[in-house]
Design an enzyme around this catalytic site. Sequence first.
Site, PDB file in Angstrom:
ATOM      1  N   VAL A 178       0.801  -1.221   0.000  1.00  0.00           N
ATOM      2  CA  VAL A 178       0.000   0.000   0.000  1.00  0.00           C
ATOM      3  C   VAL A 178       0.841   1.281   0.000  1.00  0.00           C
ATOM      4  O   VAL A 178       0.595   2.185  -0.804  1.00  0.00           O
ATOM      5  CB  VAL A 178      -1.052  -0.060   1.149  1.00  0.00           C
ATOM      6  CG1 VAL A 178      -0.488  -0.519   2.446  1.00  0.00           C
ATOM      7  CG2 VAL A 178      -1.762   1.240   1.315  1.00  0.00           C
ATOM      8  N   ILE A 179       1.873   1.352   0.839  1.00  0.00           N
ATOM      9  CA  ILE A 179       2.648   2.601   0.911  1.00  0.00           C
ATOM     10  C   ILE A 179       3.477   2.781  -0.364  1.00  0.00           C
ATOM     11  O   ILE A 179       3.534   3.868  -0.938  1.00  0.00           O
ATOM     12  CB  ILE A 179       3.511   2.619   2.188  1.00  0.00           C
ATOM     13  CG1 ILE A 179       2.588   2.724   3.419  1.00  0.00           C
ATOM     14  CG2 ILE A 179       4.507   3.784   2.173  1.00  0.00           C
ATOM     15  CD1 ILE A 179       3.268   2.637   4.758  1.00  0.00           C
ATOM     16  N   HIS A 433     -29.042   8.187  -9.748  1.00  0.00           N
ATOM     17  CA  HIS A 433     -28.464   8.135 -11.092  1.00  0.00           C
ATOM     18  C   HIS A 433     -28.199   9.542 -11.591  1.00  0.00           C
ATOM     19  O   HIS A 433     -29.069  10.402 -11.450  1.00  0.00           O
ATOM     20  CB  HIS A 433     -29.445   7.438 -12.044  1.00  0.00           C
ATOM     21  CG  HIS A 433     -29.003   7.434 -13.471  1.00  0.00           C
ATOM     22  ND1 HIS A 433     -28.045   6.575 -13.940  1.00  0.00           N
ATOM     23  CD2 HIS A 433     -29.365   8.222 -14.523  1.00  0.00           C
ATOM     24  CE1 HIS A 433     -27.846   6.802 -15.225  1.00  0.00           C
ATOM     25  NE2 HIS A 433     -28.630   7.789 -15.609  1.00  0.00           N
TER      26      HIS A 433
END
Length: 456
Positions: A178-179, A433
């Site tokens: 992640v890092i 929407h």
Amino acid sequence: MTDTSADLVILGGGSGGYACAFRAAGLGLSVILIEKDKVGGTCLHRGCIPTKALLHAAEVADIAREGDQFGVKTSLEGIDMNGVNSYKDGIVAGLHKGLLGLVKANKVTLVEGEGKFVGPNTVEVGGTRYTGKNVVLATGSYAKTLPGLDIGGRIVTSDQALSLDYVPEKVVVLGGGVIGVEFASVWRSFGADVTIVEALPRLVPLEDEWASKQVERAFRKRGIKFKTGVRFSGATQTDAAVTVSLESGETFDADLLLVAVGRGPSSSGMGYEEAGVKMDRGFVLTDERLRTNLPNVFAVGDLVPGLQLAHRGFQQGIFIAEEIAGLNPKVIDEAGIPKVTYCNPEVASVGLSEAQAKEKYGSAETLVYNLAGNGKSQILKTSGGIKLIKAPDGPVVGVTMVGERVGELIGEAQLIYSWEAYPEDVAPLIHAHPTQNEAMGEAFLALAGKPLHVHG
Ligand SMILES: Cc1cc2nc3c(=O)[nH]c(=O)nc-3n(C[C@H](O)[C@H](O)[C@H](O)COP(=O)(O)OP(=O)(O)OC[C@H]3O[C@@H](n4cnc5c(N)ncnc54)[C@H](O)[C@@H]3O)c2cc1C
């Protein structure tokens, strides 16, 4: 004079520590919070917040570069890192000020200094002993490196990478978790030549394999290079460059090497082991109610084995405060903690991956909804998808998404997961929407056998 005894003494004022302090104070408990640096810890000062400010600046750079696709004449003149840093630092400073205000408003006693747990219910700071009916160990984590790889000069961890005053021309990122992928994403948007080196066979290896493939495809398109399934063997640096070597003999020259190989528990020298706290490789072990083996001593956050995420720390901190106050809170389901990787494209998930579901249930039903069918995603010119994972004849047990800003959509998936909902329960929920969130509704309609903007 500062109180030296309280219902609760917390060692460490990061996400886990301060969340526990605020909830405990809200429940009428007296709290002493001990922090050696700045309340807010890694997340606020060296983690979540500053990285996301960099990622937002990176997104602005991409928009400036790509305005043409919307018929808007824009161009990117360059990146002023002083400007980026002052934007980032301003956000951090503002939030830090807010936290200090909350410490005061909650009447939490803040002790500034380095504490050591001297047990059984005592933390010592600069010769003064603070005793609590209960103690929470909340000293967090630090950026790890590899043996023989010294941090300094052109070899940095996320701590130094966050305050660079230049954009590296060529950077190697060691670690595709992640890092690593977040920094790779930022630097690429800022114009750097980026190569990620990952020992495991895929980027974001903790996520569903489908998500890794999506990220890898998007990174290739963005010109982010990566080598997976390769082993790093060493790095040497001069004033001008750093050379990174792999076990295969391949070498890379760069201006900068980011070491993003994970985070270890900050427990060394804290007195935990000497006081008899049960530990494993530096992590403090707890039961599911976050109690250590010592009576009335709890542990929270990155110090406890498991996902190293700020919101896990927040929730654990709240849990401990409620446990101490006798509210008998519900045990936290680790698999129900949402995870977001904020690179471009983002990855967001909750519950099990397909492989985990198959391991648990023997088989799993899956559905991938492509964002090509979502009007708002097309307007924004973003791509990606939502993958739903369902137990055989059972509820939805996992959701993984890839795409721009899908981190903002994970809240609904988290509710669905934690309610153990069946696709037919979710399909009738009405989504506005055109929104990106509507893609979640469409995915569930398709899984329930009633596809709308996609062919079943
Ligand atoms: C680059 C990066 C990006 C991240 N991005 C995200 C993200 O987007 N989302 C997310 O959920 N998580 C993210 N994280 C993870 C998140 O920062 C951590 O999970 C979280 O900070 C853990 O909280 P904690 O309270 O356990 O520890 P910490 O936040 O590390 O806090 C521990 C505190 O204890 C103090 N302390 C330590 N020893 C002592 C002592 N002896 N005496 C007194 N005080 C002491 C420290 O100074 C620190 O303030 C990121 C981390 C990094 C490094």
